[in-house]
Design a protein around this motif. Structure first.
Motif, short mmCIF file in Angstrom:
data_model
loop_
_atom_site.label_atom_id
_atom_site.label_comp_id
_atom_site.label_asym_id
_atom_site.label_seq_id
_atom_site.Cartn_x
_atom_site.Cartn_y
_atom_site.Cartn_z
N SER A 65 0.83 -1.20 0.00
CA SER A 65 0.00 0.00 0.00
C SER A 65 0.87 1.25 0.00
N PHE A 66 1.91 1.24 0.83
CA PHE A 66 2.84 2.38 0.89
C PHE A 66 3.55 2.55 -0.45
N GLU A 67 3.94 1.45 -1.06
CA GLU A 67 4.62 1.52 -2.36
C GLU A 67 3.71 2.16 -3.41
N GLY A 68 2.43 1.81 -3.39
CA GLY A 68 1.48 2.43 -4.32
C GLY A 68 1.39 3.93 -4.11
N ASP A 69 1.33 4.35 -2.84
CA ASP A 69 1.32 5.79 -2.53
C ASP A 69 2.59 6.46 -3.04
N ALA A 70 3.72 5.79 -2.85
CA ALA A 70 5.01 6.34 -3.28
C ALA A 70 5.07 6.48 -4.81
N ARG A 71 4.49 5.51 -5.51
CA ARG A 71 4.47 5.57 -6.97
C ARG A 71 3.65 6.78 -7.45
N VAL A 72 2.53 7.04 -6.81
CA VAL A 72 1.71 8.20 -7.14
C VAL A 72 2.49 9.48 -6.88
N PHE A 73 3.18 9.55 -5.76
CA PHE A 73 4.00 10.72 -5.43
C PHE A 73 5.07 10.95 -6.51
N ARG A 74 5.74 9.87 -6.90
CA ARG A 74 6.78 9.98 -7.92
C ARG A 74 6.20 10.53 -9.23
N GLN A 75 5.03 10.04 -9.61
CA GLN A 75 4.40 10.52 -10.85
C GLN A 75 4.07 12.00 -10.74
N LEU A 76 3.62 12.44 -9.57
CA LEU A 76 3.34 13.87 -9.38
C LEU A 76 4.61 14.70 -9.55
N VAL A 77 5.71 14.21 -9.02
CA VAL A 77 6.98 14.93 -9.16
C VAL A 77 7.39 14.99 -10.63
N PHE A 78 7.24 13.88 -11.35
CA PHE A 78 7.58 13.88 -12.78
C PHE A 78 6.68 14.85 -13.55
N ASN A 79 5.41 14.91 -13.20
CA ASN A 79 4.50 15.85 -13.86
C ASN A 79 4.90 17.29 -13.58
N MET A 80 5.30 17.58 -12.34
CA MET A 80 5.78 18.93 -12.01
C MET A 80 7.04 19.26 -12.80
N ASP A 81 7.92 18.28 -12.90
CA ASP A 81 9.16 18.48 -13.66
C ASP A 81 8.85 18.81 -15.12
N ARG A 82 7.88 18.12 -15.72
CA ARG A 82 7.51 18.38 -17.11
C ARG A 82 6.97 19.80 -17.25
N SER A 83 6.20 20.25 -16.26
CA SER A 83 5.64 21.61 -16.31
C SER A 83 6.73 22.67 -16.14
N LEU A 84 7.64 22.42 -15.23
CA LEU A 84 8.69 23.40 -14.94
C LEU A 84 9.83 23.37 -15.94
N ASN A 85 10.06 22.23 -16.56
CA ASN A 85 11.21 22.06 -17.47
C ASN A 85 10.78 21.43 -18.80
N PRO A 86 9.85 22.05 -19.52
CA PRO A 86 9.36 21.42 -20.75
C PRO A 86 10.44 21.30 -21.83
N GLU A 87 11.47 22.10 -21.73
CA GLU A 87 12.52 22.07 -22.75
C GLU A 87 13.55 20.94 -22.50
N LEU A 88 13.54 20.35 -21.32
CA LEU A 88 14.49 19.30 -20.99
C LEU A 88 13.92 17.93 -21.34
#
Length: 173
Positions: free
Chosen positions: A145-168
């Motif tokens: 269950s914790f791993e599933g939560d962590a996976r969601v968190f990781r995806q949120l971070v990746f989505n933020m990275d795409r928004s903040l760094n679209p050129e990378l």
């Protein structure tokens, strides 16, 4: 009997008996450690540095517990620690006088944490190996269950990275 004969006799004696509790505990401990490693991997972006840190089982437990948002005080952490203490006794001394005490602690915590599960009253009379099996399974469910939560968190971070760094180049999942 000389020393070599004594050593051989002990070897034959120990290897002639399959201890189901040891088997279940060692495998369960390995599966729990794999789950802890997968959780840590979800929170870091350069896993090679964590691998180089060579964290112990206890270190992984403490790190994962620190990464919990709302689950850091749950009793499953106590159960994981008790299973680790039991494993340490068995892994370092085959005939330890502490074995019964460490097992009793695992059983006590498991019964407390699984108190609302159906059939839990039957566990009181279960074999040592069965109690350890159930306790490890309980911990693995919790960590899953914790791993599933962590996976969601990781995806949120990746989505933020795409928004903040679209050129990378996107960070690799």
């Amino acid at each position: 009997m000389n020393e070599i004969q004594k050593a051989h006799a002990r070897f034959v004696e120990e290897m002639g008996v399959v201890d189901n509790t040891v088997h279940v505990l060692l495998k369960g401990h390995l599966l729990i450690e794999e789950a802890l490693s997968r959780i840590i991997d979800q929170f870091v972006f350069h896993r090679e540095h964590v691998a180089e840190a060579r964290l112990s089982f206890a270190g992984k437990v403490h790190l994962c517990r620190a990464l919990c948002l709302r689950k850091n005080d749950l009793g499953e952490w106590d159960l994981i620690a008790a299973l680790n203490a039991f494993r340490n006794v068995i892994a370092h001394t085959l005939q330890s006088p502490q074995r019964a005490r460490k097992f009793d602690r695992v059983k006590e915590i498991y019964l407390r944490e699984a108190a609302t599960m159906s059939g839990i009253e039957d566990v009181r009379e279960s074999s040592e190996a069965d109690v350890v099996l159930l306790a490890c399974g309980h911990c693995l469910g919790f960590l899953s269950s914790f791993e599933g939560d962590a996976r969601v968190f990781r995806q949120l971070v990746f989505n933020m990275d795409r928004s903040l760094n679209p050129e990378l180049t996107p960070f690799d999942l």
